[in-house]
Design a protein around this motif. Structure first.
Motif, PDB file in Angstrom:
ATOM      1  N   ARG A   1       0.845  -1.193   0.000  1.00  0.00           N
ATOM      2  CA  ARG A   1       0.000   0.000   0.000  1.00  0.00           C
ATOM      3  C   ARG A   1       0.883   1.247   0.000  1.00  0.00           C
ATOM      4  NH1 ARG A   1      -4.983  -0.098   4.134  1.00  0.00           N
ATOM      5  NH2 ARG A   1      -5.285  -2.042   2.982  1.00  0.00           N
ATOM      6  N   VAL A   2       0.497   2.287  -0.765  1.00  0.00           N
ATOM      7  CA  VAL A   2       1.321   3.490  -0.891  1.00  0.00           C
ATOM      8  C   VAL A   2       0.481   4.732  -0.605  1.00  0.00           C
ATOM      9  CG1 VAL A   2       2.861   4.847  -2.360  1.00  0.00           C
ATOM     10  CG2 VAL A   2       2.718   2.354  -2.656  1.00  0.00           C
ATOM     11  N   GLN A   3       1.001   5.573   0.265  1.00  0.00           N
ATOM     12  CA  GLN A   3       0.396   6.873   0.576  1.00  0.00           C
ATOM     13  C   GLN A   3       1.442   7.938   0.289  1.00  0.00           C
ATOM     14  OE1 GLN A   3       0.052   8.042   4.811  1.00  0.00           O
ATOM     15  NE2 GLN A   3      -2.122   8.342   4.406  1.00  0.00           N
ATOM     16  N   THR A   4       1.092   8.935  -0.531  1.00  0.00           N
ATOM     17  CA  THR A   4       2.039   9.999  -0.851  1.00  0.00           C
ATOM     18  C   THR A   4       1.411  11.358  -0.575  1.00  0.00           C
ATOM     19  OG1 THR A   4       1.308   9.933  -3.166  1.00  0.00           O
ATOM     20  CG2 THR A   4       3.297   8.702  -2.616  1.00  0.00           C
ATOM     21  N   GLU A   5       2.129  12.177   0.171  1.00  0.00           N
ATOM     22  CA  GLU A   5       1.757  13.579   0.372  1.00  0.00           C
ATOM     23  C   GLU A   5       2.882  14.384  -0.252  1.00  0.00           C
ATOM     24  OE1 GLU A   5       1.582  17.151   1.132  1.00  0.00           O
ATOM     25  OE2 GLU A   5       2.424  16.587   3.074  1.00  0.00           O
ATOM     26  N   MET A   6       2.579  15.060  -1.371  1.00  0.00           N
ATOM     27  CA  MET A   6       3.650  15.620  -2.203  1.00  0.00           C
ATOM     28  C   MET A   6       3.556  17.141  -2.267  1.00  0.00           C
ATOM     29  SD  MET A   6       3.783  12.556  -5.072  1.00  0.00           S
ATOM     30  CE  MET A   6       2.094  12.756  -5.666  1.00  0.00           C
ATOM     31  N   GLY A   7       3.734  17.713  -3.448  1.00  0.00           N
ATOM     32  CA  GLY A   7       3.898  19.152  -3.564  1.00  0.00           C
ATOM     33  C   GLY A   7       2.603  19.934  -3.562  1.00  0.00           C
ATOM     34  N   GLY A   8       2.747  21.243  -3.661  1.00  0.00           N
ATOM     35  CA  GLY A   8       1.595  22.126  -3.730  1.00  0.00           C
ATOM     36  C   GLY A   8       1.962  23.437  -4.394  1.00  0.00           C
ATOM     37  N   LYS A   9       0.978  24.076  -4.947  1.00  0.00           N
ATOM     38  CA  LYS A   9       1.112  25.440  -5.478  1.00  0.00           C
ATOM     39  C   LYS A   9      -0.138  26.178  -5.021  1.00  0.00           C
ATOM     40  CE  LYS A   9       3.538  28.439  -7.823  1.00  0.00           C
ATOM     41  NZ  LYS A   9       4.881  28.854  -7.371  1.00  0.00           N
TER      42      LYS A   9
ATOM     43  N   ASN B   1      -7.674  27.213  -9.684  1.00  0.00           N
ATOM     44  CA  ASN B   1      -7.672  25.813 -10.138  1.00  0.00           C
ATOM     45  C   ASN B   1      -6.698  25.549 -11.278  1.00  0.00           C
ATOM     46  OD1 ASN B   1      -9.597  25.050  -8.267  1.00  0.00           O
ATOM     47  ND2 ASN B   1     -11.325  25.341  -9.663  1.00  0.00           N
ATOM     48  N   ASP B   2      -6.039  26.566 -11.764  1.00  0.00           N
ATOM     49  CA  ASP B   2      -5.105  26.416 -12.879  1.00  0.00           C
ATOM     50  C   ASP B   2      -3.761  25.896 -12.367  1.00  0.00           C
ATOM     51  OD1 ASP B   2      -3.874  26.531 -15.354  1.00  0.00           O
ATOM     52  OD2 ASP B   2      -3.482  28.696 -15.243  1.00  0.00           O
ATOM     53  N   SER B   3      -3.745  24.631 -11.988  1.00  0.00           N
ATOM     54  CA  SER B   3      -2.554  24.024 -11.398  1.00  0.00           C
ATOM     55  C   SER B   3      -2.666  22.513 -11.474  1.00  0.00           C
ATOM     56  CB  SER B   3      -2.413  24.449  -9.930  1.00  0.00           C
ATOM     57  OG  SER B   3      -1.337  23.778  -9.300  1.00  0.00           O
ATOM     58  N   ASP B   4      -1.532  21.847 -11.609  1.00  0.00           N
ATOM     59  CA  ASP B   4      -1.515  20.385 -11.540  1.00  0.00           C
ATOM     60  C   ASP B   4      -1.672  19.900 -10.101  1.00  0.00           C
ATOM     61  OD1 ASP B   4      -1.152  20.090 -14.287  1.00  0.00           O
ATOM     62  OD2 ASP B   4       1.036  20.105 -14.125  1.00  0.00           O
ATOM     63  N   TYR B   5      -1.426  20.798  -9.157  1.00  0.00           N
ATOM     64  CA  TYR B   5      -1.515  20.448  -7.742  1.00  0.00           C
ATOM     65  C   TYR B   5      -2.916  20.741  -7.215  1.00  0.00           C
ATOM     66  CZ  TYR B   5       3.600  20.488  -7.997  1.00  0.00           C
ATOM     67  OH  TYR B   5       4.908  20.254  -8.329  1.00  0.00           O
ATOM     68  N   GLY B   6      -3.213  20.207  -6.042  1.00  0.00           N
ATOM     69  CA  GLY B   6      -4.505  20.459  -5.431  1.00  0.00           C
ATOM     70  C   GLY B   6      -4.475  20.212  -3.937  1.00  0.00           C
ATOM     71  N   LEU B   7      -3.522  20.845  -3.251  1.00  0.00           N
ATOM     72  CA  LEU B   7      -3.404  20.601  -1.816  1.00  0.00           C
ATOM     73  C   LEU B   7      -4.299  21.543  -1.009  1.00  0.00           C
ATOM     74  CD1 LEU B   7      -2.256  19.068   0.524  1.00  0.00           C
ATOM     75  CD2 LEU B   7      -0.222  20.521   0.449  1.00  0.00           C
ATOM     76  N   ALA B   8      -4.035  22.857  -1.081  1.00  0.00           N
ATOM     77  CA  ALA B   8      -4.777  23.801  -0.250  1.00  0.00           C
ATOM     78  C   ALA B   8      -5.155  25.041  -1.040  1.00  0.00           C
ATOM     79  CB  ALA B   8      -3.949  24.194   0.974  1.00  0.00           C
ATOM     80  N   ALA B   9      -6.310  25.602  -0.720  1.00  0.00           N
ATOM     81  CA  ALA B   9      -6.782  26.834  -1.346  1.00  0.00           C
ATOM     82  C   ALA B   9      -7.608  27.599  -0.333  1.00  0.00           C
ATOM     83  CB  ALA B   9      -7.616  26.530  -2.594  1.00  0.00           C
ATOM     84  N   ALA B  10      -7.707  28.909  -0.534  1.00  0.00           N
ATOM     85  CA  ALA B  10      -8.464  29.740   0.396  1.00  0.00           C
ATOM     86  C   ALA B  10      -9.094  30.903  -0.348  1.00  0.00           C
ATOM     87  CB  ALA B  10      -7.569  30.261   1.519  1.00  0.00           C
ATOM     88  N   VAL B  11     -10.139  31.449   0.248  1.00  0.00           N
ATOM     89  CA  VAL B  11     -10.794  32.628  -0.307  1.00  0.00           C
ATOM     90  C   VAL B  11     -11.049  33.621   0.821  1.00  0.00           C
ATOM     91  CG1 VAL B  11     -13.135  31.695  -0.036  1.00  0.00           C
ATOM     92  CG2 VAL B  11     -12.696  33.466  -1.756  1.00  0.00           C
ATOM     93  N   PHE B  12     -10.878  34.920   0.513  1.00  0.00           N
ATOM     94  CA  PHE B  12     -11.229  35.983   1.443  1.00  0.00           C
ATOM     95  C   PHE B  12     -12.403  36.744   0.862  1.00  0.00           C
ATOM     96  CE2 PHE B  12      -7.198  34.796   3.084  1.00  0.00           C
ATOM     97  CZ  PHE B  12      -7.219  35.142   4.434  1.00  0.00           C
ATOM     98  N   THR B  13     -13.501  36.752   1.599  1.00  0.00           N
ATOM     99  CA  THR B  13     -14.730  37.374   1.144  1.00  0.00           C
ATOM    100  C   THR B  13     -15.650  37.607   2.335  1.00  0.00           C
ATOM    101  OG1 THR B  13     -16.653  37.149  -0.325  1.00  0.00           O
ATOM    102  CG2 THR B  13     -15.788  35.134   0.651  1.00  0.00           C
ATOM    103  N   SER B  14     -16.555  38.572   2.201  1.00  0.00           N
ATOM    104  CA  SER B  14     -17.589  38.794   3.210  1.00  0.00           C
ATOM    105  C   SER B  14     -18.935  38.240   2.769  1.00  0.00           C
ATOM    106  CB  SER B  14     -17.735  40.308   3.484  1.00  0.00           C
ATOM    107  OG  SER B  14     -16.529  40.848   3.984  1.00  0.00           O
ATOM    108  N   ASP B  15     -18.953  37.600   1.596  1.00  0.00           N
ATOM    109  CA  ASP B  15     -20.184  37.090   0.986  1.00  0.00           C
ATOM    110  C   ASP B  15     -20.260  35.579   1.217  1.00  0.00           C
ATOM    111  OD1 ASP B  15     -22.162  36.115  -0.708  1.00  0.00           O
ATOM    112  OD2 ASP B  15     -21.678  37.495  -2.337  1.00  0.00           O
ATOM    113  N   LEU B  16     -21.227  35.152   2.015  1.00  0.00           N
ATOM    114  CA  LEU B  16     -21.353  33.732   2.320  1.00  0.00           C
ATOM    115  C   LEU B  16     -21.620  32.917   1.056  1.00  0.00           C
ATOM    116  CD1 LEU B  16     -21.440  31.495   4.433  1.00  0.00           C
ATOM    117  CD2 LEU B  16     -23.869  31.996   4.784  1.00  0.00           C
ATOM    118  N   GLY B  17     -22.399  33.458   0.140  1.00  0.00           N
ATOM    119  CA  GLY B  17     -22.669  32.749  -1.109  1.00  0.00           C
ATOM    120  C   GLY B  17     -21.404  32.550  -1.916  1.00  0.00           C
ATOM    121  N   ALA B  18     -20.569  33.585  -2.001  1.00  0.00           N
ATOM    122  CA  ALA B  18     -19.297  33.473  -2.723  1.00  0.00           C
ATOM    123  C   ALA B  18     -18.391  32.454  -2.049  1.00  0.00           C
ATOM    124  CB  ALA B  18     -18.612  34.837  -2.794  1.00  0.00           C
ATOM    125  N   ALA B  19     -18.400  32.450  -0.709  1.00  0.00           N
ATOM    126  CA  ALA B  19     -17.579  31.481   0.025  1.00  0.00           C
ATOM    127  C   ALA B  19     -18.002  30.059  -0.301  1.00  0.00           C
ATOM    128  CB  ALA B  19     -17.685  31.728   1.525  1.00  0.00           C
TER     129      ALA B  19
END
Length: 482
Positions: A245-253, A405-423
């Motif tokens: 079994r293999v588990q890999t935690e690799m890079g991020g952008k 989303n324009d990345s081969d990676y998909g580790l972490a992302a965040a948004v700053f907003t005051s709009d709950l719908g946008a969040a």
């Protein structure tokens, strides 16, 4: 200077050849802070031999007793927290404040998994056959190999060891060559609190010398790896076709989107923390900011103001907020990324490919750097494991999400907003395993499932209850009473 051996079958031992590897201080490469054994293929056989026996003993040890060992280790880590934190600073370079947080979270990991020992495990199932009942049993895998990185040299081993040991596996751990001392101290702690011989073994050495022996062992049942994407993908190829079994935690952008209604003061402060803490050497560090054009200038000004307050230097010096990167080779690689970005017409807003003033010429120091970038530049896509942040202006929320989303990676992302719908739209559409609203991309607690999408990692999550799934196998049992 700390000179120590590896834990093999309950004993701290040197190599069969006596050859060692020097561990140096990133803040001063002329300072050797320790020496560890450069193990050989023959040494690896001894570690696996002990682990096979240890796995049998540990599997038969009750889960409550396993939890007690983890709890005792957590207490010992807290008792020795000052020494452990200072050792992290010496061999890895992060600030003393950052190292103290790492030690605390290490103890938290062991306490958290110790607590899991008292949760229900397994389940009963109905069976359609008369006089029969069925149950599901979760068993340990056997011998597991943990390959851990230099950027969180104590926390990442704890993140993996906690669930692996609680589940009943024997653990062999290979720390990064740059930062092995702290893992050997952790092994000493587990040996001291009564972990049976063979249940934990440590391996130090150069990957080119022992990598094959580590992966080819017939006793190996699983590998959990944290490190670069290139090494993780190669590891997957090497183990393909085997029942390992293999588990890999690799890079991020990792990217943060700042929308037009965001609190710019809060966003700027959190962006600088996420990008430049630990000298940007975190897999979850913020490396891209996508800002709606109408507030771009305001955000850039606020980020630059916070950056000017950062102080770079040796991690144990007073008032330092950014330590060195891990080595001179890492510094050169970061400088090459910056130079290439400038050659591709990125705009330098702060920092650059040079060390800051007032630091040792023998230290691997990098000025925190802010670049205005475009999506066709390499700096937009390539992981830069250091204090380098690129910022891009877009027209609206949807363009911001597309850029994140324009990345081969998909580790972490965040948004700053005051709009709950946008969040909520961002949470739904962001292609990342960890998503934050009005927080940086960093900062995940021990009970939060952790792991990325795409080239950031494998489907198996770390941390939380999810982590136990990787270290156990499921057996379904039917019993007919006669």
């Amino acid at each position: 200077m700390k000179i120590t051996g590896n834990l093999i079958d309950g004993t701290i031992l040197d190599t069969s050849t006596g050859e060692t590897i020097d561990v140096t201080n990133p803040a001063d490469s002329q300072q050797v802070v320790g020496r560890v054994p450069a193990m050989t293929a023959q040494d690896i056989q001894s570690v696996y031999g002990a682990a096979v026996t240890g796995a049998r003993i540990w599997r038969e040890t009750g889960v409550l007793a396993r939890g007690e060992i983890l709890q005792a280790a957590a207490a010992c880590v807290r008792d020795e927290s000052d020494m452990l934190a200072r050792l992290i600073v010496q061999e890895m370079g992060k600030t003393l404040a950052e190292a103290r947080v790492e030690v605390k979270k290490t103890a938290d990991f062991f306490d958290y998994y110790a607590g899991q020992a008292r949760l229900p495990y397994g389940e009963l199932l109905a069976d359609g056959r008369p006089g029969t009942y069925a149950r599901v049993v979760h068993e340990p895998l056997g011998v597991v190999l943990l390959i851990t990185p230099w950027n969180d040299p104590l926390l990442t081993p704890a993140r993996k060891m906690g669930p692996a040991l609680l589940a009943g596996n024997a653990v062999i751990i290979k720390p990064a060559t740059a930062t092995p001392l702290i893992v050997l101290e952790l092994a000493r702690i587990f040996n001291t609190v009564g972990l049976p011989a063979g249940v934990l073994g440590t391996v130090t050495g150069r990957g080119r010398d022992i990598g094959g022996s580590l992966l080819e062992a017939k006793a190996l049942k699983a590998v959990s790896f944290t490190g670069s994407t290139s090494v993780g993908l190669e590891l997957q190829k090497q183990l393909a076709g085997r029942p390992v079994r293999v588990q890999t935690e690799m890079g991020g952008k990792n990217a943060i989107a700042v929308l037009a209604d965001a609190d710019i003061a809060v966003a700027a402060k959190e962006i600088v923390s996420g990008a430049f803490a630990q000298a940007g050497q975190r897999c979850t560090a913020t490396s891209r900011v996508v800002v709606v054009r109408g507030v771009a200038d305001q955000l850039i000004a606020a980020i630059r103001e916070h950056m000017l307050a950062l102080k770079v230097g040796a991690g144990d010096a007073e008032g330092i907020t950014v330590g060195p990167v891990v080595s001179a080779a890492a510094r050169k690689e970061i400088f090459d990324h910056i130079d290439r970005a400038l050659g591709e017409s990125a705009e330098l807003l702060e920092g650059g490919a040079h060390p800051p003033e007032g630091v040792s010429e023998h230290g691997a120091f990098v000025s925190p750097t802010l670049l205005r970038v475009t999506r066709d530049q390499a700096i937009w896509r390539d992981e830069v494991f250091g204090p380098v942040l690129g910022i891009l202006a877009v027209d609206n929320e949807q363009q911001a999400i597309e850029a994140v989303n324009d990345s081969d990676y998909g580790l972490a992302a965040a948004v700053f907003t005051s709009d709950l719908g946008a969040a909520e739209r961002f949470i739904t559409q962001a292609e990342a395993g960890q998503v934050s609203v009005n927080h940086p991309t960093t900062g995940w607690d021990v009970h939060h499932p952790f792991g990325g999408f795409g080239y950031s990692g494998s489907p198996f999550k770390e941390q939380g209850l999810d982590a136990l799934q990787f270290y156990t196998r499921t057996k379904t049992v039917a019993v007919r009473a006669l």
